[in-house]
Scaffold this motif. Sequence first.
Motif, mmCIF file in Angstrom:
data_model
loop_
_atom_site.group_PDB
_atom_site.id
_atom_site.type_symbol
_atom_site.label_atom_id
_atom_site.label_comp_id
_atom_site.label_asym_id
_atom_site.label_seq_id
_atom_site.Cartn_x
_atom_site.Cartn_y
_atom_site.Cartn_z
ATOM 1 N N ILE A 213 -0.222 -5.927 9.493
ATOM 2 C CA ILE A 213 0.733 -6.769 9.789
ATOM 3 C C ILE A 213 2.044 -6.873 8.847
ATOM 4 N N HIS A 214 3.142 -6.503 8.937
ATOM 5 C CA HIS A 214 4.205 -6.541 8.038
ATOM 6 C C HIS A 214 5.209 -7.633 8.433
ATOM 7 N N ARG A 227 1.120 -2.664 12.745
ATOM 8 C CA ARG A 227 0.735 -1.298 12.880
ATOM 9 C C ARG A 227 -0.446 -0.866 13.811
ATOM 10 N N ILE A 228 -0.306 -0.430 14.915
ATOM 11 C CA ILE A 228 -1.339 0.006 15.879
ATOM 12 C C ILE A 228 -1.397 1.311 16.179
ATOM 13 N N PHE A 281 -8.704 -10.152 5.961
ATOM 14 C CA PHE A 281 -7.262 -9.666 5.793
ATOM 15 C C PHE A 281 -6.942 -9.565 4.204
ATOM 16 N N ARG A 282 -6.746 -8.386 3.939
ATOM 17 C CA ARG A 282 -6.108 -8.045 2.427
ATOM 18 C C ARG A 282 -4.719 -8.391 2.449
ATOM 19 N N VAL A 283 -4.328 -9.185 1.589
ATOM 20 C CA VAL A 283 -2.939 -9.552 1.454
ATOM 21 C C VAL A 283 -2.188 -8.897 0.255
ATOM 22 N N SER A 284 -0.937 -8.359 0.628
ATOM 23 C CA SER A 284 -0.164 -8.131 -0.634
ATOM 24 C C SER A 284 1.219 -8.804 -0.277
ATOM 25 N N VAL A 285 1.696 -9.318 -1.623
ATOM 26 C CA VAL A 285 3.111 -10.015 -1.518
ATOM 27 C C VAL A 285 3.880 -9.127 -2.674
ATOM 28 N N GLU A 292 10.211 -12.561 -0.206
ATOM 29 C CA GLU A 292 8.951 -11.646 -0.452
ATOM 30 C C GLU A 292 8.305 -11.387 0.793
ATOM 31 N N LYS A 293 8.061 -9.921 0.665
ATOM 32 C CA LYS A 293 7.753 -9.226 2.020
ATOM 33 C C LYS A 293 6.103 -9.270 1.859
ATOM 34 N N VAL A 294 5.289 -9.560 2.980
ATOM 35 C CA VAL A 294 3.930 -9.640 3.124
ATOM 36 C C VAL A 294 3.496 -8.442 3.886
ATOM 37 N N VAL A 295 2.393 -7.837 3.534
ATOM 38 C CA VAL A 295 1.633 -6.952 4.221
ATOM 39 C C VAL A 295 0.067 -7.419 4.219
ATOM 40 N N MET A 296 -0.382 -7.532 5.523
ATOM 41 C CA MET A 296 -1.733 -7.895 5.330
ATOM 42 C C MET A 296 -2.605 -6.741 6.293
ATOM 43 N N ARG A 297 -3.649 -6.261 5.748
ATOM 44 C CA ARG A 297 -4.214 -5.196 6.232
ATOM 45 C C ARG A 297 -5.614 -5.857 6.787
#
Length: 580
Positions: A213-214, A227-228, A281-285, A292-297
Amino acid sequence: MAQPASSGGASGGGGPKKSIGELLVIERKVNAIQLAEAKEDQKKNGGRLTSALVRLGHMKDEELCGFLATQYGVGAVDLDTFEIDEEALKKLTREQCEKHMVIPVSLAGDVLVVAFADPSNLYFRDDLRFITKCKIEVVVAPETSIQRAIDRYYKKGGDFGKLVDEMENSDEALNFMQSLEALDLSKDAESAPIVKFVNTMLVDAIKLKASDIHIEPYERRLRVRFRIDGLLHEKIQPPAGVAAGLVSRIKIMSRLDIAERRKPQDGRLKVRTAGGQEIDFRVSVLPTLFGEKVVMRLLDKANLKLDMTKLGFEEENLLVFREAISKPQGMVLVTGPTGSGKTTTLYSALASLNDPQVNISTAEDPVEFNLDGINQVQVNSDIGFGFPEALRSFLRQDPDVILVGEIRDLETAEIAFKAASTGHMVLSTLHTNDAPATVSRLLDMGIAPYLITSTVTLVVAQRLAGRICERCKETVRVDRLTLTKLGMENAPEYLELFRGTGCAFCNGSGVKGRVALYEIMVMSDTLREAILAGNSPVEIKRAAIRGGMRSLRAAGIVKLERGEISVEELMASTVGDDEH
């Protein structure tokens, strides 16, 4: 509105006369003991026998759905991606759907297509004709998918696109496992609409089987993308003013510092869906110009393929890989960009080696999945416990197999090579474009050529390419010029291959799922001579190919000819053997 795939003769009430449980045992999908356990579970918890089998882990939803579709001669539908016809929904109430675990999916004239969890429910099939005044065509879908669809379509706010004020369903869909401590939260972060928005976003990502998730802030807008199957799809643009509250909510859930907005932060959260599915969910901020952009894997252990035969290896390559990791000492390296499936390959290797007589230790950053019977260590450079420190500790722990999450520097590389040359099997990853480039990368780090040739057993480079959607797959004629550019030798005047045209099932992308491409480089005598002679990267690659290596492009051509990937996917995921 496209109709779900169907075999046709479903509406007449034919099909097997035996119970589903009996059929599953006859077809050896479950055994008698598992069936008995499911019946006992059904008595205790209610529901359907099929639900009990899935709940106990004896079958997967998709496997059960496919079995029922085959046995009863009906089609199957993926309700998580299929857009249900609103006119069809008006034919049944929520209560009727939940009582019989069905949902109408499309209406064409007087033919109503209805998804059943249990297609043997003949009595309700007959009742439907009377209730709806329509001819009924039956398709099958997993019970959990039907329940999600009922929640989504029969309740206000189920549609992700209706924004914050309509998201009233999400708290029922997710139950957060961690008990969050009472914190001094900002009003934005604790507001009910923001909480519901985040919960619903996570539910949608799980349903659509997204990998990431972006959440991206810009000057005048906020964008959410999923991202699918390797492709980013824009799902929604929430009001720009909710960006700070949205990020704060995610930080709270991930136990990050909501006051720190100038530095990158990494965290993790775990959720459990209403169906009992656990997702990490692995979270990167990351601070950007406008916020702040967040990407959740998404790390779904249910989707982790630990069966090496299902990874995508060609049979001869799988034999080579298994032989290499089964040796008592040496080093096997897996290379490729982020998101190319390196972790899955390594975890599959560990699962095949996991035995009570083998001591396996891993140093990872982060630990993505918990593997029973394997000693997994989370490294933390902030406290001086990085990969080198973890490796030194491992060597005092009597290991047989060591996994190093990534070789990033000379110190880690030196300890890993020392371990591999003193009676241990070492598995690790590197970020390189292909397998031969791994040699150049190790030389650049400062590893001596003789250490590389004597220690490295195998290098695997991999990519993930989009698999052609089976629902919209069509043939396409490709001319000789294109085939030659792809690297096909002695190409014919034209060749009939395949591509996906795009449909509701694959979100219009023509791609559904992904397939791995592998480049297997064995440390052959030819390759050793090239490395010790100080040859260039190009010459090393040629030596590897002479030694039997099939390049990533060549591996992709095999999948292309087999009809698994398209020409476009092959060109997007690999480069030609003469391109550098």
